[in-house]
Design a protein around this motif. Structure first.
Motif, PDB file in Angstrom:
ATOM      1  N   ARG A 117     -46.498 -17.982  -5.191  1.00  0.00           N
ATOM      2  CA  ARG A 117     -46.447 -16.859  -6.135  1.00  0.00           C
ATOM      3  C   ARG A 117     -47.522 -16.995  -7.198  1.00  0.00           C
ATOM      4  NH1 ARG A 117     -44.491 -15.533 -11.130  1.00  0.00           N
ATOM      5  NH2 ARG A 117     -43.645 -13.415 -11.352  1.00  0.00           N
ATOM      6  N   ASP A 118     -47.624 -18.165  -7.798  1.00  0.00           N
ATOM      7  CA  ASP A 118     -48.594 -18.390  -8.869  1.00  0.00           C
ATOM      8  C   ASP A 118     -50.033 -18.283  -8.373  1.00  0.00           C
ATOM      9  OD1 ASP A 118     -46.461 -18.801 -10.558  1.00  0.00           O
ATOM     10  OD2 ASP A 118     -46.554 -20.993 -10.459  1.00  0.00           O
ATOM     11  N   LEU A 119     -50.303 -18.841  -7.196  1.00  0.00           N
ATOM     12  CA  LEU A 119     -51.672 -18.835  -6.685  1.00  0.00           C
ATOM     13  C   LEU A 119     -52.079 -17.465  -6.141  1.00  0.00           C
ATOM     14  CD1 LEU A 119     -51.967 -22.361  -5.041  1.00  0.00           C
ATOM     15  CD2 LEU A 119     -53.006 -21.560  -7.149  1.00  0.00           C
ATOM     16  N   LEU A 120     -51.132 -16.730  -5.563  1.00  0.00           N
ATOM     17  CA  LEU A 120     -51.455 -15.374  -5.103  1.00  0.00           C
ATOM     18  C   LEU A 120     -51.776 -14.467  -6.280  1.00  0.00           C
ATOM     19  CD1 LEU A 120     -48.905 -14.819  -2.197  1.00  0.00           C
ATOM     20  CD2 LEU A 120     -51.395 -14.669  -2.024  1.00  0.00           C
ATOM     21  N   LYS A 121     -51.098 -14.695  -7.382  1.00  0.00           N
ATOM     22  CA  LYS A 121     -51.359 -13.904  -8.585  1.00  0.00           C
ATOM     23  C   LYS A 121     -52.805 -14.069  -9.042  1.00  0.00           C
ATOM     24  CE  LYS A 121     -49.635 -13.174 -13.278  1.00  0.00           C
ATOM     25  NZ  LYS A 121     -48.665 -13.624 -14.294  1.00  0.00           N
ATOM     26  N   LYS A 122     -53.339 -15.288  -8.903  1.00  0.00           N
ATOM     27  CA  LYS A 122     -54.718 -15.567  -9.322  1.00  0.00           C
ATOM     28  C   LYS A 122     -55.747 -15.157  -8.272  1.00  0.00           C
ATOM     29  CE  LYS A 122     -53.215 -19.697 -11.893  1.00  0.00           C
ATOM     30  NZ  LYS A 122     -53.254 -21.189 -11.903  1.00  0.00           N
ATOM     31  N   SER A 123     -55.298 -14.951  -7.037  1.00  0.00           N
ATOM     32  CA  SER A 123     -56.226 -14.793  -5.918  1.00  0.00           C
ATOM     33  C   SER A 123     -56.910 -13.428  -5.837  1.00  0.00           C
ATOM     34  CB  SER A 123     -55.481 -15.028  -4.598  1.00  0.00           C
ATOM     35  OG  SER A 123     -54.604 -13.936  -4.327  1.00  0.00           O
ATOM     36  N   GLY A 124     -56.259 -12.394  -6.366  1.00  0.00           N
ATOM     37  CA  GLY A 124     -56.780 -11.037  -6.219  1.00  0.00           C
ATOM     38  C   GLY A 124     -56.234 -10.316  -5.002  1.00  0.00           C
ATOM     39  N   LEU A 125     -55.432 -11.008  -4.175  1.00  0.00           N
ATOM     40  CA  LEU A 125     -54.790 -10.366  -3.031  1.00  0.00           C
ATOM     41  C   LEU A 125     -53.602  -9.528  -3.498  1.00  0.00           C
ATOM     42  CD1 LEU A 125     -54.687 -13.206  -0.338  1.00  0.00           C
ATOM     43  CD2 LEU A 125     -56.053 -11.116  -0.255  1.00  0.00           C
ATOM     44  N   ARG A 126     -53.280  -8.516  -2.724  1.00  0.00           N
ATOM     45  CA  ARG A 126     -52.075  -7.730  -2.976  1.00  0.00           C
ATOM     46  C   ARG A 126     -50.925  -8.430  -2.246  1.00  0.00           C
ATOM     47  NH1 ARG A 126     -52.403  -2.733  -4.888  1.00  0.00           N
ATOM     48  NH2 ARG A 126     -54.558  -2.502  -4.149  1.00  0.00           N
ATOM     49  N   SER A 127     -49.728  -8.413  -2.835  1.00  0.00           N
ATOM     50  CA  SER A 127     -48.634  -9.156  -2.206  1.00  0.00           C
ATOM     51  C   SER A 127     -47.261  -8.605  -2.575  1.00  0.00           C
ATOM     52  CB  SER A 127     -48.691 -10.640  -2.600  1.00  0.00           C
ATOM     53  OG  SER A 127     -48.567 -10.786  -4.010  1.00  0.00           O
ATOM     54  N   VAL A 128     -46.327  -8.858  -1.667  1.00  0.00           N
ATOM     55  CA  VAL A 128     -44.902  -8.740  -1.971  1.00  0.00           C
ATOM     56  C   VAL A 128     -44.354 -10.148  -1.836  1.00  0.00           C
ATOM     57  CG1 VAL A 128     -42.688  -7.707  -1.389  1.00  0.00           C
ATOM     58  CG2 VAL A 128     -44.793  -6.394  -1.040  1.00  0.00           C
ATOM     59  N   ILE A 129     -43.826 -10.690  -2.936  1.00  0.00           N
ATOM     60  CA  ILE A 129     -43.349 -12.068  -2.959  1.00  0.00           C
ATOM     61  C   ILE A 129     -41.837 -12.073  -2.767  1.00  0.00           C
ATOM     62  CG2 ILE A 129     -43.263 -14.224  -4.259  1.00  0.00           C
ATOM     63  CD1 ILE A 129     -46.090 -13.374  -3.672  1.00  0.00           C
ATOM     64  N   PHE A 130     -41.406 -12.517  -1.594  1.00  0.00           N
ATOM     65  CA  PHE A 130     -39.981 -12.583  -1.288  1.00  0.00           C
ATOM     66  C   PHE A 130     -39.456 -13.980  -1.644  1.00  0.00           C
ATOM     67  CE2 PHE A 130     -41.629  -9.408   1.759  1.00  0.00           C
ATOM     68  CZ  PHE A 130     -40.773  -8.343   1.494  1.00  0.00           C
ATOM     69  N   HIS A 131     -38.632 -14.072  -2.689  1.00  0.00           N
ATOM     70  CA  HIS A 131     -38.052 -15.363  -3.087  1.00  0.00           C
ATOM     71  C   HIS A 131     -37.014 -15.783  -2.043  1.00  0.00           C
ATOM     72  CE1 HIS A 131     -36.508 -18.490  -5.788  1.00  0.00           C
ATOM     73  NE2 HIS A 131     -35.313 -18.103  -5.398  1.00  0.00           N
ATOM     74  N   GLU A 132     -37.248 -16.939  -1.410  1.00  0.00           N
ATOM     75  CA  GLU A 132     -36.376 -17.375  -0.309  1.00  0.00           C
ATOM     76  C   GLU A 132     -35.064 -17.959  -0.811  1.00  0.00           C
ATOM     77  OE1 GLU A 132     -37.046 -19.355   3.962  1.00  0.00           O
ATOM     78  OE2 GLU A 132     -37.633 -20.667   2.313  1.00  0.00           O
ATOM     79  N   ILE A 133     -33.984 -17.575  -0.127  1.00  0.00           N
ATOM     80  CA  ILE A 133     -32.647 -18.053  -0.474  1.00  0.00           C
ATOM     81  C   ILE A 133     -31.975 -18.609   0.768  1.00  0.00           C
ATOM     82  CG2 ILE A 133     -30.372 -17.401  -1.380  1.00  0.00           C
ATOM     83  CD1 ILE A 133     -32.067 -14.903  -2.600  1.00  0.00           C
ATOM     84  N   ILE A 134     -31.573 -19.892   0.693  1.00  0.00           N
ATOM     85  CA  ILE A 134     -30.775 -20.530   1.738  1.00  0.00           C
ATOM     86  C   ILE A 134     -29.550 -21.098   1.040  1.00  0.00           C
ATOM     87  CG2 ILE A 134     -30.656 -22.370   3.459  1.00  0.00           C
ATOM     88  CD1 ILE A 134     -33.686 -22.121   3.799  1.00  0.00           C
ATOM     89  N   ALA A 135     -28.371 -20.555   1.302  1.00  0.00           N
ATOM     90  CA  ALA A 135     -27.164 -20.990   0.594  1.00  0.00           C
ATOM     91  C   ALA A 135     -25.929 -20.551   1.363  1.00  0.00           C
ATOM     92  CB  ALA A 135     -27.142 -20.404  -0.819  1.00  0.00           C
ATOM     93  N   MET A 136     -25.076 -21.506   1.669  1.00  0.00           N
ATOM     94  CA  MET A 136     -23.848 -21.172   2.389  1.00  0.00           C
ATOM     95  C   MET A 136     -22.617 -21.239   1.479  1.00  0.00           C
ATOM     96  SD  MET A 136     -24.574 -20.188   5.412  1.00  0.00           S
ATOM     97  CE  MET A 136     -23.095 -20.319   6.409  1.00  0.00           C
ATOM     98  N   ASP A 137     -22.829 -21.382   0.152  1.00  0.00           N
ATOM     99  CA  ASP A 137     -21.688 -21.356  -0.763  1.00  0.00           C
ATOM    100  C   ASP A 137     -21.492 -19.926  -1.267  1.00  0.00           C
ATOM    101  OD1 ASP A 137     -23.822 -21.056  -2.465  1.00  0.00           O
ATOM    102  OD2 ASP A 137     -23.612 -23.000  -3.427  1.00  0.00           O
TER     103      ASP A 137
END
Length: 393
Positions: A117-137
């Motif tokens: 997320r941080d490096l894409l912000k600096k890169s100049g690329l366009r992006s959709v940043i999907f925050h990954e969630i793995i949780a069985m509780d």
């Protein structure tokens, strides 16, 4: 709509937008006060859209290789444990450089550690940043950055419940509620393997190994005739959702996807490497379902070059009636629609953002420019995002 080809064409870029398009000589004469970039023997096309990446993963293909899909997942978890923050930083930096040099201008990125997320912000690329969630509780813990819109106009937030079998039903419902409230897009790995299907149907599945490895109780696993049936039943299927892989699908699943207006991320090289099968691309397109193309990660493919992905997709689907032009649509306007960005990008036309790449004119002309480009293109002459040149050879 067929993609149109303009011979000796040109376009005017101003303030990050495409303002005019037409014959190069006419554009140059009409707009005399603009800087001219004359790219001889080049083809201008919309920037490529890689709808599914994991930029924080390194070249793990050999290290994680396995005979079964569940074994590959466990190998990947073990390999990731050896990496530290500095490793992730250098991995992402190198992967972004590859994307830009090969013509990717937008990515749908699964962010697990916050580094991409941080490096894409600096890169100049366009992006959709999907925050990954793995949780069985049952308790969902999200950082503010996962739902907050970035001050960068090039970056959009999203949420990625990893899969139906690695996120509990309670948390899936919470994620869906948060996505609705904050107008966020969702992305999940769905119907990737037969093991996933067997697990939902309470049949013997290799994913039992994963549950044992993660100390999860098998009774926590979802139940359903298929992943798409299960997700539809709990209200997850919607136009906000990008379903990654969608290999093990029935005709009923395809109808559910169509009715929900859910989009699909096709990752053919990854599907092949992990031995999960071939996605029924023609059936999806015939049903009017939006499909974008993604490379997935270097843990399951040898490169993040979209041209390699496009070539492979064409090779395995051409006998089904998929044309080279269809593959270009997947990698451009299809990807834009899949990420909810088609009003901004995906085609070259006045009013859209200036996300443009230039590639060498193919040396061999067969009369089908799209197949000629697929055969010969390996990298770019120029990559532009939002009117800014990020790379020029």
């Amino acid at each position: 709509r067929n993609l149109s080809i303009l011979d000796k064409g040109g376009l005017l870029v101003d303030s990050g937008f495409i303002k005019a398009i037409g014959k190069f000589d006419k554009i140059r004469k009409k707009f005399t006060h603009h800087k001219v970039l004359d790219l001889e023997n080049a083809v201008l096309i919309p920037g490529l859209i890689n709808v599914h990446t994991h930029l924080e993963l390194p070249a793990f293909l050999d290290e994680t290789r396995a005979k079964t899909f569940p074994d590959w997942i466990i190998n990947l978890i073990k390999a990731k444990k050896k990496l530290g923050k500095d490793d992730f930083y250098s991995i992402v930096k190198g992967n972004i450089t590859t994307l830009i040099g090969t013509g990717t201008t937008t990515v749908g990125e699964i962010c697990s550690h916050g580094i991409s997320r941080d490096l894409l912000k600096k890169s100049g690329l366009r992006s959709v940043i999907f925050h990954e969630i793995i949780a069985m509780d049952s308790a969902l813990r999200l950082p503010i950055s996962a739902v907050r819109h970035s001050e960068s106009l090039l970056m959009h937030p999203g949420l990625s419940p990893h899969s139906p079998y690695t996120v509990s039903t309670a948390i899936l419902k919470q994620i869906n509620k948060i996505a609705k409230q904050n107008r966020l897009r969702l992305c999940a790995h769905i119907a990737e393997s037969k093991d996933e299907l067997r697990l939902l149907q309470r049949k013997k599945s290799g994913l039992e190994q994963l549950y044992q490895f993660a100390h999860w109780d098998l009774c926590w696993a979802p139940r359903g005739s298929s992943s798409f049936e299960f997700l539809n039943r709990i209200g997850i299927l919607s136009p906000r959702l990008l379903a990654v892989h969608a290999v093990q699908v029935t005709d009923n699943d395809i109808q559910l996807i169509r009715n929900a207006k859910t989009s699909i991320a096709h990752c053919p090289r990854s599907n092949s490497a992990l031995h999960v099968g071939k996605m029924p691309l023609k059936k999806f397109l015939d049903a009017g379902i939006t499909v974008g193309l993604g490379t997935d990660s270097l843990a399951s493919v040898p490169t993040l070059n979209m041209w390699d992905e496009m070539r492979y997709a064409y090779r395995i689907h051409c006998r089904d009636g998929i044309s080279a032009e269809d593959i270009f649509k997947l990698a451009t306007i299809g990807g834009a629609k899949a990420l909810g960005l088609n009003k901004e990008i995906g085609t070259l036309e006045p009013g859209k953002k200036a996300d443009i790449i230039a590639v060498p004119l193919p040396q061999k002309n067969t009369g089908d420019l799209y197949s000629d480009l697929l055969r010969e293109t390996k990298s770019c002459i120029m990559t532009m995002v939002n009117g800014k040149i990020l790379y020029q050879k």
